[in-house]
Each structure stands twice: as C-alpha cells, then as structure tokens.
Design a protein around this motif. Structure first.
Motif, PDB file in Angstrom:
ATOM      1  N   UNK A  76       0.846  -1.190   0.000  1.00 55.71           N
ATOM      2  CA  UNK A  76       0.000   0.000   0.000  1.00 55.71           C
ATOM      3  C   UNK A  76       0.883   1.243   0.000  1.00 55.71           C
ATOM      4  N   UNK A  77       0.493   2.210  -0.814  1.00 57.59           N
ATOM      5  CA  UNK A  77       1.217   3.488  -0.892  1.00 57.59           C
ATOM      6  C   UNK A  77       0.295   4.562  -0.332  1.00 57.59           C
ATOM      7  N   UNK A  84       4.886   5.639   1.210  1.00 51.27           N
ATOM      8  CA  UNK A  84       5.253   4.521   2.086  1.00 51.27           C
ATOM      9  C   UNK A  84       3.955   3.930   2.647  1.00 51.27           C
ATOM     10  N   UNK A  85       3.955   2.717   3.170  1.00 53.33           N
ATOM     11  CA  UNK A  85       5.030   1.744   3.312  1.00 53.33           C
ATOM     12  C   UNK A  85       5.570   1.163   1.990  1.00 53.33           C
ATOM     13  N   UNK A  86       4.766   1.197   0.901  1.00 55.30           N
ATOM     14  CA  UNK A  86       5.269   0.730  -0.379  1.00 55.30           C
ATOM     15  C   UNK A  86       5.809  -0.687  -0.319  1.00 55.30           C
ATOM     16  N   UNK A  87       7.039  -0.881  -0.832  1.00 58.88           N
ATOM     17  CA  UNK A  87       7.611  -2.240  -0.863  1.00 58.88           C
ATOM     18  C   UNK A  87       7.851  -2.793   0.538  1.00 58.88           C
ATOM     19  N   UNK A 119      -5.778   9.672   1.501  1.00 62.88           N
ATOM     20  CA  UNK A 119      -5.732   8.937   0.235  1.00 62.88           C
ATOM     21  C   UNK A 119      -4.625   7.889   0.220  1.00 62.88           C
ATOM     22  N   UNK A 120      -4.877   6.793  -0.499  1.00 60.35           N
ATOM     23  CA  UNK A 120      -3.892   5.711  -0.585  1.00 60.35           C
ATOM     24  C   UNK A 120      -4.190   4.884  -1.832  1.00 60.35           C
ATOM     25  N   UNK A 121      -3.241   4.062  -2.210  1.00 57.65           N
ATOM     26  CA  UNK A 121      -3.480   3.132  -3.319  1.00 57.65           C
ATOM     27  C   UNK A 121      -2.813   1.810  -3.000  1.00 57.65           C
TER      28      UNK A 121
END
Length: 201
Positions: A76-77, A84-87, A119-121
């Motif tokens: 999740x970005x 972040x947290x990203x990878x 917001x997040x993706x």
C-alpha cells in the motif's frame, strides 16, 4: 495440462488467480503454489520497487523448478506518508507479515492527518517468467482512502482500513468476487491474461 507456479505460499493469492482463470474460461492451466514444489532458497526482497521484487522472485522460481511462474509484489502506498510503506508494507512494523502491528503503526503515523488527506493506493506488480526466458511485467493500482477503524473479516494485510474509491465498505468487507473484480492484484493478473491464454494453448 500446463503447470503454472505462483511463487507464493498465500492460499488466498492462489485462489484469486484460479477464480480469474475460471471466469475467463481459460482451461489447460493448473495453478500450483510453493507448497506444491520442492523447497528452494528464496532470495530476500531487496529491490526498491514492486516490479524488481516480482521479477526476481519469478526468475528464482523458474530457475529452481523449470515451471512457468507468476510472482507478485504488492503493498500500500499512502499519500500522506509519501508513498510509504510501499515495498516495505509486509514488514512496516519491523516483523514480516504481522498484519496487526503494521495496521497499528500506519494508523498511529496518520493520527494527525485530516480525513480528507487519507488517500492511498494498493499497488501490485506481477511478473510472468517462462522457462525460455520470456518476461512480462505488469502493474495494477487500486485507489481509495484509509479509515481509522478496522472493518471486515475478509482479505488480509491493510484490507480492513482501505475503502476503494467510490465505495463505502472496506476491502475486507467485500466478497472475494467483488474484490477480484477491482483489486490491484486482480487488475495486474488480468493484464497477464493474453500471455496465460497462450500458455494454456
């Protein structure tokens, strides 16, 4: 029947791909997971991006098993956390795969963030690597926003606090079929369908 390895021990990921293939009428492909093949050393995920981790995982699995392999890396970005947290999503709290601790940490980090900036993706990169060296890498994104209270018992990871764009329920409150239709992983896997059709012959 062509065996297709999904480089994962997550039964939910295997189920998702099986449902997508079935919905698309793709037969002649048997989806197996890491638990179904002989164990091999798996390199740690050290790439700075989802795509790099997915390809590395798939290459390792093909080299060890000789099977066409799909591997994915997802996370999740969060906009307010600069992506972040990203990878690092699965190990954000320091311990790999501790969903509750990861959720607690993200929510704590967002405690002062106003609702309209939540917001997040969800992002998923999926790599299909074939024994002949052919590599296809695709990316799927699922936009939405985060809520402060966990809701729902389906899914895993950050699903209980993620509400997809245009929806009111969290990802963990959606049925598996609803999630497949929209999720980042569903989108990425569907981008691989032309290649999977060829594989099925």
């Amino acid at each position: 029947m062509t065996k297709l390895l999904v480089a994962s021990r997550n039964a939910k990921k295997l189920g998702e791909l099986r449902r997508i293939l079935e919905a698309e009428g793709i037969e002649g492909v048997e989806v197996v997971g890491l638990a179904d093949v002989e164990e091999f050393p798996e390199a740690p995920e050290t790439a700075p991006d989802f795509e790099g981790n997915a390809v590395a995982k798939a290459r390792d699995a093909v080299a060890a098993t000789g099977l066409p392999t799909i591997a994915d890396d997802s996370g999740i970005a969060v906009d307010a956390l600069n992506g972040m947290p990203g990878v690092l999503s699965a190990r954000w709290s320091g311990k790999h795969g501790d969903d509750e601790a990861n959720l607690d940490l993200v929510l704590a980090q967002l405690s002062d963030t106003p609702d309209e900036r939540m917001g997040a993706a969800f992002v998923c990169a999926a790599a299909l690597v074939l024994p002949d060296g052919t590599e296809t890498v695709v990316r799927g994104e699922w936009r939405g926003s985060l809520v402060r209270e966990r809701r729902g018992a389906n899914g895993f990871g950050y699903d209980p606090i993620f509400v997809p764009e245009g929806g009111t329920r969290t990802s963990a409150e959606l049925s598996p079929a609803e999630k497949d239709a929209d999720s980042h992983r569903g989108r990425a896997l569907r981008s691989l369908l032309p290649d999977l059709r060829k594989l099925a012959g």
